[in-house]
Structures are given as structure tokens and as C-alpha cells.
Write a protein that holds these residues in place. Structure first.
Motif, PDB file in Angstrom:
ATOM      1  N   LEU A 186     -37.352  -7.835   5.627  1.00  0.00           N
ATOM      2  CA  LEU A 186     -36.507  -7.231   6.655  1.00  0.00           C
ATOM      3  C   LEU A 186     -35.316  -8.126   7.003  1.00  0.00           C
ATOM      4  CD1 LEU A 186     -36.492  -4.644   8.377  1.00  0.00           C
ATOM      5  CD2 LEU A 186     -37.718  -5.902  10.146  1.00  0.00           C
ATOM      6  N   ASP A 187     -35.424  -9.404   6.683  1.00  0.00           N
ATOM      7  CA  ASP A 187     -34.337 -10.333   6.996  1.00  0.00           C
ATOM      8  C   ASP A 187     -33.091 -10.068   6.167  1.00  0.00           C
ATOM      9  OD1 ASP A 187     -35.987 -11.550   8.836  1.00  0.00           O
ATOM     10  OD2 ASP A 187     -36.747 -13.018   7.388  1.00  0.00           O
ATOM     11  N   ALA A 188     -33.201  -9.262   5.108  1.00  0.00           N
ATOM     12  CA  ALA A 188     -32.017  -8.872   4.332  1.00  0.00           C
ATOM     13  C   ALA A 188     -31.123  -7.920   5.120  1.00  0.00           C
ATOM     14  CB  ALA A 188     -32.441  -8.227   3.014  1.00  0.00           C
ATOM     15  N   LEU A 189     -31.643  -7.391   6.248  1.00  0.00           N
ATOM     16  CA  LEU A 189     -30.900  -6.424   7.077  1.00  0.00           C
ATOM     17  C   LEU A 189     -30.738  -6.986   8.490  1.00  0.00           C
ATOM     18  CD1 LEU A 189     -32.792  -3.181   5.966  1.00  0.00           C
ATOM     19  CD2 LEU A 189     -30.653  -4.093   5.033  1.00  0.00           C
ATOM     20  N   PRO A 190     -29.890  -7.999   8.666  1.00  0.00           N
ATOM     21  CA  PRO A 190     -29.806  -8.660   9.981  1.00  0.00           C
ATOM     22  C   PRO A 190     -29.137  -7.827  11.068  1.00  0.00           C
ATOM     23  CG  PRO A 190     -28.194  -9.585   8.463  1.00  0.00           C
ATOM     24  CD  PRO A 190     -29.053  -8.660   7.655  1.00  0.00           C
ATOM     25  N   ARG A 191     -28.586  -6.644  10.702  1.00  0.00           N
ATOM     26  CA  ARG A 191     -28.030  -5.743  11.720  1.00  0.00           C
ATOM     27  C   ARG A 191     -28.971  -4.584  12.020  1.00  0.00           C
ATOM     28  NH1 ARG A 191     -22.421  -6.438  12.798  1.00  0.00           N
ATOM     29  NH2 ARG A 191     -22.261  -4.303  13.573  1.00  0.00           N
ATOM     30  N   PRO A 215     -30.944 -16.236  19.626  1.00  0.00           N
ATOM     31  CA  PRO A 215     -30.502 -17.483  18.993  1.00  0.00           C
ATOM     32  C   PRO A 215     -29.143 -17.301  18.312  1.00  0.00           C
ATOM     33  CG  PRO A 215     -32.812 -17.012  18.468  1.00  0.00           C
ATOM     34  CD  PRO A 215     -32.264 -15.785  19.130  1.00  0.00           C
ATOM     35  N   GLU A 216     -28.347 -18.366  18.270  1.00  0.00           N
ATOM     36  CA  GLU A 216     -27.033 -18.299  17.643  1.00  0.00           C
ATOM     37  C   GLU A 216     -27.137 -17.898  16.181  1.00  0.00           C
ATOM     38  OE1 GLU A 216     -24.043 -18.373  18.885  1.00  0.00           O
ATOM     39  OE2 GLU A 216     -24.880 -18.587  20.899  1.00  0.00           O
ATOM     40  N   ARG A 217     -28.181 -18.346  15.503  1.00  0.00           N
ATOM     41  CA  ARG A 217     -28.348 -17.987  14.089  1.00  0.00           C
ATOM     42  C   ARG A 217     -28.484 -16.487  13.921  1.00  0.00           C
ATOM     43  NH1 ARG A 217     -32.609 -16.312  11.805  1.00  0.00           N
ATOM     44  NH2 ARG A 217     -33.935 -17.030  13.529  1.00  0.00           N
ATOM     45  N   VAL A 218     -29.241 -15.846  14.820  1.00  0.00           N
ATOM     46  CA  VAL A 218     -29.446 -14.399  14.730  1.00  0.00           C
ATOM     47  C   VAL A 218     -28.126 -13.668  14.929  1.00  0.00           C
ATOM     48  CG1 VAL A 218     -30.588 -12.426  15.824  1.00  0.00           C
ATOM     49  CG2 VAL A 218     -31.844 -14.552  15.452  1.00  0.00           C
ATOM     50  N   TYR A 250     -26.005 -11.442  12.189  1.00  0.00           N
ATOM     51  CA  TYR A 250     -25.636 -10.074  12.543  1.00  0.00           C
ATOM     52  C   TYR A 250     -24.169  -9.814  12.224  1.00  0.00           C
ATOM     53  CZ  TYR A 250     -25.116  -5.891  15.470  1.00  0.00           C
ATOM     54  OH  TYR A 250     -24.860  -4.616  15.916  1.00  0.00           O
ATOM     55  N   ARG A 251     -23.303 -10.738  12.612  1.00  0.00           N
ATOM     56  CA  ARG A 251     -21.870 -10.569  12.360  1.00  0.00           C
ATOM     57  C   ARG A 251     -21.551 -10.658  10.875  1.00  0.00           C
ATOM     58  NH1 ARG A 251     -21.697 -13.548  17.406  1.00  0.00           N
ATOM     59  NH2 ARG A 251     -21.798 -15.510  16.245  1.00  0.00           N
ATOM     60  N   ALA A 252     -22.187 -11.596  10.161  1.00  0.00           N
ATOM     61  CA  ALA A 252     -21.878 -11.810   8.744  1.00  0.00           C
ATOM     62  C   ALA A 252     -22.293 -10.634   7.872  1.00  0.00           C
ATOM     63  CB  ALA A 252     -22.561 -13.087   8.260  1.00  0.00           C
ATOM     64  N   ALA A 253     -23.285  -9.863   8.310  1.00  0.00           N
ATOM     65  CA  ALA A 253     -23.795  -8.760   7.486  1.00  0.00           C
ATOM     66  C   ALA A 253     -22.751  -7.684   7.230  1.00  0.00           C
ATOM     67  CB  ALA A 253     -25.024  -8.143   8.148  1.00  0.00           C
ATOM     68  N   MET A 254     -21.739  -7.599   8.092  1.00  0.00           N
ATOM     69  CA  MET A 254     -20.712  -6.566   7.918  1.00  0.00           C
ATOM     70  C   MET A 254     -19.951  -6.718   6.606  1.00  0.00           C
ATOM     71  SD  MET A 254     -20.693  -4.225  10.164  1.00  0.00           S
ATOM     72  CE  MET A 254     -19.071  -3.518   9.872  1.00  0.00           C
ATOM     73  N   THR A 255     -19.902  -7.915   6.048  1.00  0.00           N
ATOM     74  CA  THR A 255     -19.119  -8.144   4.830  1.00  0.00           C
ATOM     75  C   THR A 255     -19.984  -8.521   3.640  1.00  0.00           C
ATOM     76  OG1 THR A 255     -18.776 -10.469   5.495  1.00  0.00           O
ATOM     77  CG2 THR A 255     -17.095  -8.860   6.167  1.00  0.00           C
ATOM     78  N   ARG A 256     -21.290  -8.374   3.747  1.00  0.00           N
ATOM     79  CA  ARG A 256     -22.181  -8.793   2.651  1.00  0.00           C
ATOM     80  C   ARG A 256     -22.374  -7.730   1.587  1.00  0.00           C
ATOM     81  NH1 ARG A 256     -27.686 -10.788   4.871  1.00  0.00           N
ATOM     82  NH2 ARG A 256     -28.132 -10.728   2.635  1.00  0.00           N
ATOM     83  N   GLY A 257     -22.018  -6.500   1.858  1.00  0.00           N
ATOM     84  CA  GLY A 257     -22.185  -5.448   0.863  1.00  0.00           C
ATOM     85  C   GLY A 257     -23.631  -5.041   0.666  1.00  0.00           C
ATOM     86  N   GLN A 258     -24.026  -4.743  -0.578  1.00  0.00           N
ATOM     87  CA  GLN A 258     -25.369  -4.258  -0.891  1.00  0.00           C
ATOM     88  C   GLN A 258     -26.358  -5.397  -1.049  1.00  0.00           C
ATOM     89  OE1 GLN A 258     -24.462  -1.015  -0.033  1.00  0.00           O
ATOM     90  NE2 GLN A 258     -26.001  -0.445  -1.560  1.00  0.00           N
ATOM     91  N   VAL A 259     -27.587  -5.161  -0.591  1.00  0.00           N
ATOM     92  CA  VAL A 259     -28.660  -6.150  -0.713  1.00  0.00           C
ATOM     93  C   VAL A 259     -29.925  -5.436  -1.163  1.00  0.00           C
ATOM     94  CG1 VAL A 259     -27.724  -7.703   1.041  1.00  0.00           C
ATOM     95  CG2 VAL A 259     -29.300  -5.875   1.712  1.00  0.00           C
ATOM     96  N   ALA A 309     -35.675  -1.529  -2.637  1.00  0.00           N
ATOM     97  CA  ALA A 309     -34.553  -0.590  -2.586  1.00  0.00           C
ATOM     98  C   ALA A 309     -33.274  -1.359  -2.293  1.00  0.00           C
ATOM     99  CB  ALA A 309     -34.785   0.468  -1.503  1.00  0.00           C
ATOM    100  N   THR A 310     -32.163  -0.830  -2.796  1.00  0.00           N
ATOM    101  CA  THR A 310     -30.856  -1.410  -2.534  1.00  0.00           C
ATOM    102  C   THR A 310     -30.174  -0.615  -1.430  1.00  0.00           C
ATOM    103  OG1 THR A 310     -30.631  -2.172  -4.818  1.00  0.00           O
ATOM    104  CG2 THR A 310     -28.615  -1.993  -3.514  1.00  0.00           C
ATOM    105  N   MET A 311     -29.696  -1.307  -0.436  1.00  0.00           N
ATOM    106  CA  MET A 311     -29.000  -0.653   0.677  1.00  0.00           C
ATOM    107  C   MET A 311     -27.997  -1.616   1.288  1.00  0.00           C
ATOM    108  SD  MET A 311     -32.164  -0.517   3.446  1.00  0.00           S
ATOM    109  CE  MET A 311     -33.199   0.354   2.274  1.00  0.00           C
ATOM    110  N   GLY A 312     -27.148  -1.110   2.171  1.00  0.00           N
ATOM    111  CA  GLY A 312     -26.130  -1.940   2.790  1.00  0.00           C
ATOM    112  C   GLY A 312     -26.727  -2.973   3.714  1.00  0.00           C
ATOM    113  N   ALA A 313     -26.208  -4.200   3.654  1.00  0.00           N
ATOM    114  CA  ALA A 313     -26.704  -5.260   4.525  1.00  0.00           C
ATOM    115  C   ALA A 313     -26.478  -4.929   5.995  1.00  0.00           C
ATOM    116  CB  ALA A 313     -26.023  -6.581   4.175  1.00  0.00           C
ATOM    117  N   ALA A 314     -25.509  -4.049   6.281  1.00  0.00           N
ATOM    118  CA  ALA A 314     -25.207  -3.677   7.662  1.00  0.00           C
ATOM    119  C   ALA A 314     -25.999  -2.460   8.134  1.00  0.00           C
ATOM    120  CB  ALA A 314     -23.713  -3.407   7.807  1.00  0.00           C
ATOM    121  N   THR A 315     -27.031  -2.059   7.396  1.00  0.00           N
ATOM    122  CA  THR A 315     -27.854  -0.914   7.790  1.00  0.00           C
ATOM    123  C   THR A 315     -28.388  -1.103   9.210  1.00  0.00           C
ATOM    124  OG1 THR A 315     -28.524  -0.488   5.503  1.00  0.00           O
ATOM    125  CG2 THR A 315     -29.951   0.375   7.247  1.00  0.00           C
TER     126      THR A 315
END
Length: 506
Positions: free
Chosen positions: A186-191, A133-136, A140-149, A158-164
Motif C-alpha cells: 500500500l505504500d506505493a500509493l502515498p496519496r 509525520p513530515e515523511r508522510v 503525499y506531495r511527491a506522488a503527484m509526479t511519480r506516474g505509474q507504480v 496491478a499497475t496504477m497511478g501513484a496518485a490514486t
């Protein structure tokens, strides 16, 4: 007789620059690829930006440019790869003829792979374009700039990078000790495309079905029944025994079975599109009938492999057998002669195999033997001379050398560098003898093991500094050998992992 590329060879030896091939894609349809250049050891090949339901003609492909990959972490790079000239070409590659290179065709590539890389990449790009889906994809692309989640699965947040990109949940504190897992976390880690899991399902298959971005799964100590049909997995590894029923998704391209074979497997077209890797247990087990459609099979076992355990995979085209221990023997091999499409066989460390171990295989065109007794070489060459079979022999060793080193995990390093490999074998043998002289139990055994294991790693560091032979494969072998020695010495696995990572310079 199976289809072959120009020149009649089953590998890249008969192919020149400009050659165009039609690729049969997993689950149907066709792509295409073109050879750019041919070197002494490798060919540079790239996929074309083409898909059709029917097999295209050479004229139809004239306007197809290079395929640019945009799935997952790819950002428009060409689907180009170096392939060894002796790598056997899949039977369903249809070589149409030559065309001029396209504008923008690659001049070089830093990637190395087998021929299967090309249809797999075309397939993965189409899956990304059409199935996700386009949303997924946007998440995925937006997670690269989201920083820590914050990731909250119901255990300890636990706190970890959104791009994990991967998450190991085997014994993880992220999970509650019992009860439901909060999979929405798990949705906090879309990558996150790769998961490692342990034990009962606890809603994992349903979580995968709702998150098609997850493509890779390793499952340790699984339950008796697993149903992954609703997911979007392309790679799955099962580690453990006791599985009665395993249902695989139609998207799967690779399946690894380690430690035991499920009694029943359900797979699309009986596994036709799956690259299957099996580590056979000591107890003989039959390959499940639900996987008898596989075309590519790798088998790894201890001292003896029985071909009878493979069942009757009538569509099998390539077979790779490897041995971990002596004697490196293949038995009950006659059923292989019934496989009318088996054109490529590879034997690794089959030091117990003789020149006549394999039966006459009706479609055989490529036989690679890596690790064999020197006394067998002449007879093998005589058997396959003037038969049309490409015979590749590497790593021949004397009986005396094997007597001293067959059980040594670094035995094949001598093929890369005789002096460096011999030094590595010597370092391991010294460490093994020292471990076997340790106190029998208790903390004193672990304390005494530390300097022994440190000495081994120090020796490997010096070997790499002097001979530069510890590449990716040898690094993995060094790690496996170190961890096995540490386990033999009673060192906890986590502590052994930390020691190895802290001490090594390679």
C-alpha cells in the motif's frame, strides 16, 4: 435557552457581513470565522487563521487573517464556503461582534456546506500540520509526479497511478484468497486516503495505524470485534450486522452505521465530536451507550421510526429523521422531550407525521419538515406560531398524490420541477410494472429486463435535457432506483452498474 447569533435567530437569518464567531474545535481548542456577505439564500463565510486553547476575545482576533488550506490535496485555497441562511448554527458558535473584512477575504466560493465545515477544516489543517509525520506529507506531495507504480498486496499485482486517492479492496484480485495481506504494498500509493474493505480484518487495523494518511474507511460485512483506535480516521462507515464491539479512534468526525448497530461502542467522550448517521434495521435496536455523547444524529429507516430506539443521548443538539417507505411515521416520541439541548430537528418524508407528533421540546428553535401531507401544514403553522421556533416547510403533497406515488423513489423531484418530477415518477412506475411482468427466472429474465431498464434511463436522459433537474442528489437517487430495479429483475450488480454508467447522459 441555547446561545443564538445576532438578531436572536438560530440560523443565519440574523447575521450580517463582518460578523465574527469563535468556533469550538473537535478535541478542544478554538478557531474563528467571519461572514463576508449575505445573499437571498446563502451566506459566504470563511475560517480565520487562528487557534488558541482558550476562547479568544474579539480584540485578539483583529490580527487573524484568512485560513489557507494546505492539507491533503488543498494547495492554499481559502477555507471559504456558502452556507444556506436557514441552516441551523451549532450551539457552540460564539458570536462576538463585527470587524472589518480582512485583506484577502474571499469574494466568492464555489463550495456549499453546513456550518460544521468551518471547525472541521480548522481541525483537519491542524491534524495535518501537527499529527502527520513530515515523511508522510512529503511522500503525499511527491506522488503527484511519480506516474505509474506496481501495487502488490499479495494477490495479483496491478499497475496504477501513484496518485490514486482511493482503493476498493472488497473482493479485489489484489488480495490473496487467504492468509496474510502484504500491506507494505500500500505504500506505493502515498496519496491513498480512502479504503473500502470486506470481511475479516486480516491485519487492516494495524495497517491503518502504520499509515496515518488513510482518513476514510468503509467496512462491509465486518467481524464481531473491530478496534480502530490506533488509526487516524476521520470518516468511518460500517455496513453489516453482528458486530459485538466497535472501538473508534479519537480523531473520528463522522461515523455511519448501516444494517445493524454494534452491541458495544467505545468512542472518545462517548462520541461527542462524531457526526453520527444510522440506518436502522427492521428489528428495533438501541443506540449503544458508548455513543450517547453525540450531538449530531441522523437516522434513516423504513416506514416507522421509534424515538425510544435512540436511547438517551443527553447531549444531542440536532436530529435528522428520514424515511424510505410508507407510512413515514414517528412513534414513541415522548423521550425526545427529555433532551434539554435538542434545538434543531429535521424530518424528511415523514408523511405519516401529524402536527402533534413531536412532543414539546424545551430547547427547540429550528424545525424543518421536507415532505409532508398538505393537510398537516396549517396545524403545524398554528402550533409553532409566536413560539420562537423557525419553521421551514417544503414538499407538501396531497393525500391523493401520495396514494399514487409514495413508494416512488422520484416522488420528491416534483418539488424541484412539477412537470419534470411527474415525468420521472411516471417513467419509474412504468418500468416497475414491466419488471414485475418479467419471466420468473433464468437468463431470459435478464435479457428481457435490459430494454425495460434502458427505456427508464432514456426517459431520465430526456427529462434532464428538458428540465435540468438531475443534480448530484437526484443523480444518486436515480442510480439507487435503477440498481434496485435491476436487482428486482435479477440482473447481476456489476452488469447493472455498467448499464447505468453506459446509458446515462446526466
Amino acid at each position: 435557552m441555547p446561545d443564538t447569533p445576532p438578531g436572536g435567530a438560530v440560523s443565519g437569518a440574523g447575521i450580517g457581513p463582518g460578523a465574527v464567531a469563535v468556533l469550538t474545535l473537535p478535541r478542544g481548542g478554538h478557531g474563528a470565522a467571519q461572514v463576508v456577505s449575505v445573499g437571498d439564500e446563502t451566506l459566504l463565510v470563511y475560517a480565520l487563521d487562528w487557534y488558541s486553547a482558550e476562547r479568544p476575545t474579539l480584540a485578539q482576533l483583529a490580527g487573524a487573517g484568512p485560513l489557507r488550506l494546505r492539507h491533503h490535496s488543498h494547495t492554499g485555497a481559502l477555507a471559504a464556503v456558502n452556507i444556506r441562511r436557514d441552516d441551523p448554527i451549532p450551539l457552540d458558535f460564539d458570536w462576538l461582534g463585527d470587524q472589518p473584512l480582512r485583506p484577502g477575504a474571499p469574494e466568492t466560493s464555489a463550495s456549499y456546506a453546513s456550518w460544521s465545515y468551518l471547525p472541521d477544516q480548522v481541525y483537519r489543517q491542524r491534524q495535518w500540520d501537527l499529527r502527520l509525520p513530515e515523511r508522510v506529507k512529503a511522500d503525499y506531495r511527491a506522488a503527484m509526479t511519480r506516474g505509474q507504480v506496481e501495487v502488490d498486496l499479495g494477490g495479483e499485482p496491478a499497475t496504477m497511478g501513484a496518485a490514486t486517492p482511493s482503493l476498493d479492496l472488497a473482493g479485489s484480485a489484489l488480495l490473496p484468497a487467504s492468509g496474510d495481506v502484504r500491506w507494505a504494498g500500500l505504500d506505493a500509493l502515498p496519496r491513498c486516503t480512502t479504503l473500502t474493505w470486506h470481511g475479516p480484518a486480516r491485519g487492516l487495523p494495524e495497517a491503518l495505524a502504520a499509515r496515518p494518511i488513510v482518513a476514510n474507511l468503509t467496512w462491509h460485512d465486518p467481524p464481531s470485534e473491530i478496534d480502530l483506535t490506533a488509526g487516524n480516521l476521520t470518516r468511518f462507515t460500517l455496513r453489516g450486522s453482528g458486530v459485538r464491539v466497535l472501538r473508534l479512534p479519537p480523531t473520528l468526525l463522522y461515523c455511519g452505521l448501516v444494517g445493524g448497530l454494534p452491541a458495544t461502542v467505545e468512542a472518545a467522550e462517548r462520541g461527542r465530536w462524531i457526526d453520527l448517521s444510522v440506518e436502522l434495521p427492521d428489528t428495533p435496536m438501541l443506540l449503544p451507550a458508548g455513543l450517547h455523547g453525540v450531538r449530531r444524529l441522523g437516522v434513516r429507516a423504513d416506514g416507522v421510526v421509534s424515538a425510544a430506539s435512540l436511547g438517551a443521548p443527553a447531549e444531542l443538539e440536532t436530529l435528522r429523521l428520514s424515511w424510505r417507505k410508507a407510512p413515514g411515521l414517528l412513534v414513541d416520541a415522548d423521550p425526545l422531550a427529555t433532551l434539554s439541548r435538542l434545538y434543531a430537528v429535521e424530518l424528511l418524508d415523514g408523511y405519516g407525521c401529524a402536527a402533534d407528533t413531536l412532543p414539546d421540546l424545551p430547547a427547540l428553535r429550528h424545525l424543518a419538515v421536507d415532505g409532508l401531507r398538505r393537510s398537516v401544514v396549517a396545524a403545524l403553522r398554528t402550533r409553532y406560531r409566536d413560539t420562537g421556533v423557525e419553521l421551514l416547510l417544503r414538499g407538501a403533497k396531497s393525500d391523493a398524490w401520495l396514494e399514487a406515488n409514495f413508494g416512488n423513489p422520484f416522488r420528491d423531484w416534483v418539488d424541484d420541477d412539477p412537470r419534470g418530477g411527474t415525468a420521472a415518477c411516471r417513467a419509474y412506475s412504468t418500468a416497475l410494472r414491466a419488471v414485475d411482468r418479467l419471466p420468473t427466472e433464468g437468463d431470459a429474465r435478464v435479457r428481457a429486463a435490459e430494454p425495460i431498464l434502458r427505456t427508464l434511463v432514456d426517459a431520465l436522459n430526456r427529462i434532464e435535457q428538458r428540465y435540468e433537474i438531475i443534480d448530484t442528489v437526484n443523480r444518486e437517487q436515480a442510480g439507487d432506483a435503477f440498481l434496485a430495479l435491476a436487482d428486482r429483475a435479477g440482473v447481476p450488480a456489476k452488469l447493472a452498474d455498467d448499464w447505468f454508467d453506459d446509458w446515462r447522459d446526466f
